[in-house]
Design a protein around this motif. Structure first.
Motif, PDB file in Angstrom:
ATOM      1  N   ARG A 190       0.917  -0.947  -0.008  1.00  0.00           N
ATOM      2  CA  ARG A 190       0.057   0.206  -0.148  1.00  0.00           C
ATOM      3  C   ARG A 190       0.494   1.283   0.591  1.00  0.00           C
ATOM      4  NH1 ARG A 190      -2.579   3.474   4.137  1.00  0.00           N
ATOM      5  NH2 ARG A 190      -1.215   2.455   5.878  1.00  0.00           N
ATOM      6  N   PHE A 191       0.973   2.291  -1.063  1.00  0.00           N
ATOM      7  CA  PHE A 191       1.426   3.253  -0.796  1.00  0.00           C
ATOM      8  C   PHE A 191       1.258   3.922   0.003  1.00  0.00           C
ATOM      9  CE2 PHE A 191       1.672   7.907  -2.424  1.00  0.00           C
ATOM     10  CZ  PHE A 191       3.220   7.881  -2.920  1.00  0.00           C
ATOM     11  N   VAL A 192       2.457   5.177   0.707  1.00  0.00           N
ATOM     12  CA  VAL A 192       2.075   5.761   1.182  1.00  0.00           C
ATOM     13  C   VAL A 192       2.528   7.240   1.281  1.00  0.00           C
ATOM     14  CG1 VAL A 192       2.650   6.438   4.221  1.00  0.00           C
ATOM     15  CG2 VAL A 192       2.412   4.008   3.562  1.00  0.00           C
ATOM     16  N   GLY A 193       3.413   7.587   0.625  1.00  0.00           N
ATOM     17  CA  GLY A 193       3.604   8.869   0.147  1.00  0.00           C
ATOM     18  C   GLY A 193       5.054   9.369   0.052  1.00  0.00           C
ATOM     19  N   PHE A 194       5.614   9.917  -0.271  1.00  0.00           N
ATOM     20  CA  PHE A 194       6.544  10.511  -1.508  1.00  0.00           C
ATOM     21  C   PHE A 194       7.123  11.430  -0.429  1.00  0.00           C
ATOM     22  CE2 PHE A 194       9.515  12.806  -4.283  1.00  0.00           C
ATOM     23  CZ  PHE A 194      10.328  11.574  -4.946  1.00  0.00           C
ATOM     24  N   GLU A 195       8.705  11.856  -0.061  1.00  0.00           N
ATOM     25  CA  GLU A 195       9.266  12.697   0.355  1.00  0.00           C
ATOM     26  C   GLU A 195      10.625  12.642  -0.268  1.00  0.00           C
ATOM     27  OE1 GLU A 195      10.443  11.017   4.269  1.00  0.00           O
ATOM     28  OE2 GLU A 195       8.270  10.602   5.099  1.00  0.00           O
ATOM     29  N   VAL A 196      10.362  14.479  -0.473  1.00  0.00           N
ATOM     30  CA  VAL A 196      11.565  14.615  -0.815  1.00  0.00           C
ATOM     31  C   VAL A 196      13.450  14.358  -0.231  1.00  0.00           C
ATOM     32  CG1 VAL A 196      13.001  16.747  -2.224  1.00  0.00           C
ATOM     33  CG2 VAL A 196      10.419  16.714  -2.167  1.00  0.00           C
ATOM     34  N   GLY A 197      13.902  14.064  -1.000  1.00  0.00           N
ATOM     35  CA  GLY A 197      15.483  13.664  -0.699  1.00  0.00           C
ATOM     36  C   GLY A 197      16.207  14.488   0.585  1.00  0.00           C
ATOM     37  N   SER A 198      17.268  14.897  -0.143  1.00  0.00           N
ATOM     38  CA  SER A 198      18.413  16.229   0.314  1.00  0.00           C
ATOM     39  C   SER A 198      17.621  17.667   0.196  1.00  0.00           C
ATOM     40  CB  SER A 198      19.826  16.201  -0.336  1.00  0.00           C
ATOM     41  OG  SER A 198      19.777  16.012  -1.433  1.00  0.00           O
ATOM     42  N   ARG A 199      17.913  18.866   0.983  1.00  0.00           N
ATOM     43  CA  ARG A 199      17.521  20.082   0.404  1.00  0.00           C
ATOM     44  C   ARG A 199      17.778  19.986  -0.470  1.00  0.00           C
ATOM     45  NH1 ARG A 199      19.390  24.914   4.489  1.00  0.00           N
ATOM     46  NH2 ARG A 199      17.919  26.566   3.254  1.00  0.00           N
ATOM     47  N   PRO A 200      16.509  20.857  -1.758  1.00  0.00           N
ATOM     48  CA  PRO A 200      17.545  21.091  -2.548  1.00  0.00           C
ATOM     49  C   PRO A 200      17.952  22.239  -2.829  1.00  0.00           C
ATOM     50  CG  PRO A 200      14.988  21.249  -1.944  1.00  0.00           C
ATOM     51  CD  PRO A 200      15.464  20.708  -0.636  1.00  0.00           C
ATOM     52  N   LYS A 201      19.069  22.093  -3.949  1.00  0.00           N
ATOM     53  CA  LYS A 201      19.918  22.586  -3.934  1.00  0.00           C
ATOM     54  C   LYS A 201      20.318  23.128  -5.699  1.00  0.00           C
ATOM     55  CE  LYS A 201      24.697  22.636  -5.022  1.00  0.00           C
ATOM     56  NZ  LYS A 201      26.195  21.967  -4.960  1.00  0.00           N
ATOM     57  N   TRP A 202      19.357  24.343  -5.852  1.00  0.00           N
ATOM     58  CA  TRP A 202      20.120  25.363  -6.682  1.00  0.00           C
ATOM     59  C   TRP A 202      21.641  25.321  -7.481  1.00  0.00           C
ATOM     60  CZ3 TRP A 202      16.781  27.565  -9.672  1.00  0.00           C
ATOM     61  CH2 TRP A 202      17.587  28.185 -11.473  1.00  0.00           C
ATOM     62  N   VAL A 203      21.210  24.481  -8.796  1.00  0.00           N
ATOM     63  CA  VAL A 203      22.504  23.832  -9.744  1.00  0.00           C
ATOM     64  C   VAL A 203      21.822  25.037 -11.108  1.00  0.00           C
ATOM     65  CG1 VAL A 203      23.655  22.426 -11.017  1.00  0.00           C
ATOM     66  CG2 VAL A 203      22.315  21.972  -9.354  1.00  0.00           C
ATOM     67  N   PRO A 204      22.837  26.193 -10.818  1.00  0.00           N
ATOM     68  CA  PRO A 204      23.363  27.287 -11.670  1.00  0.00           C
ATOM     69  C   PRO A 204      23.016  26.442 -13.594  1.00  0.00           C
ATOM     70  CG  PRO A 204      25.107  27.167 -10.181  1.00  0.00           C
ATOM     71  CD  PRO A 204      24.225  26.334  -9.955  1.00  0.00           C
ATOM     72  N   PRO A 205      22.833  27.319 -14.834  1.00  0.00           N
ATOM     73  CA  PRO A 205      23.255  27.236 -15.867  1.00  0.00           C
ATOM     74  C   PRO A 205      25.105  27.199 -15.884  1.00  0.00           C
ATOM     75  CG  PRO A 205      21.891  28.568 -15.731  1.00  0.00           C
ATOM     76  CD  PRO A 205      22.416  28.786 -13.908  1.00  0.00           C
TER      77      PRO A 205
END
Length: 242
Positions: free
Chosen positions: A176-191
């Motif tokens: 049974r699916f419970v949920g999704f958790e984003v992992g590491s703290r989102p990091k901005w990757v510049p061009p």
């Protein structure tokens, strides 16, 4: 005459003659029940109806009021409506630099993660497509030779990872699916970083949470990146190990 009177008196005394009633005497009337002692059948029936039927209330007082059911036409869901409106606004805004940090939790993210889980459980990779990074924005984003072919390779690996994850369990019955958790703290990757022409937010090792046999479990999602306010998978497994 005297002898005759005496004879009659003797006959009466011996019970041989019944005395004649006086002319004014009338037979006694049979006893009749009084109105108060024995009510009529109609009165009794009316009393019974009065006991069963409640008295009418003015202006419909006491009548049951229809109640709105959860999720029915009369129900309101301000929280869900607000979330849907916010997501619609985010989707309507286009940022040329793609610098829109997606929410860590949202209904649309949960729905796409649930689709990925179903794809793994059923061993049907096509069900996982909504969570995969689309090809159309991928081509202008990547600064590599043949970005379309590179996307094809990544996509094929994604579908293979879905099947490989399915094979990790002998049976997925009852999962049974419970949920999704984003992992590491989102990091901005510049061009210019990671061979990109356009920047994005990146998070590593998210978790698909589920339960099976009454126990919690999870599936690692290696890499998700952002595009116009939404998260998408670019690597379900570790692509570098291939």
């Amino acid at each position: 005459m005297r002898r005759q009177a005496v004879a009659v008196a003797l006959a009466i005394g011996m019970g041989c003659v019944t005395p004649t009633p006086a002319p004014d005497a009338r037979p006694a009337e049979s006893a009749q029940p009084s109105a108060s002692a024995a009510p009529s059948a109609t009165a009794t029936a009316r009393a019974s109806v009065a006991e069963v039927a409640p008295a009418a209330r003015p202006d419909g007082a006491g009548a049951p009021v229809p109640q709105a059911q959860d999720g029915g036409p009369g129900a309101s869901a301000p929280g869900a409506a607000a979330d849907a409106g916010a997501e619609a606004d985010a989707a309507a805004v286009f940022a040329p630099d793609n610098k829109i940090l997606p929410p860590l939790e949202s209904q649309e993210l949960t729905a796409r993660a649930s689709a990925l889980f179903d794809a793994i459980v059923k061993n049907e990779p096509a069900l996982a497509e909504p969570f995969w990074f689309p090809k159309e924005p991928f081509i202008p984003l990547k600064d590599v030779k043949g970005p379309g072919k590179y996307w094809d390779n990544l996509h094929a690996a994604y579908l293979a990872d879905v099947k490989a994850t399915h094979r990790k369990r002998k049976s997925w019955e009852g999962a049974r699916f419970v949920g999704f958790e984003v992992g590491s703290r989102p990091k901005w990757v510049p061009p210019g970083k990671e061979a990109n022409k356009i920047g994005y937010y990146r998070s590593l090792h998210g978790k698909l949470r589920y339960e099976i046999d009454g126990r919690p479990a999870s599936i690692d999602v290696h890499t998700i990146i952002s595009w116009q306010g939404r998260w998408y998978i670019t690597h379900l497994g570790d692509f570098k190990k291939r």
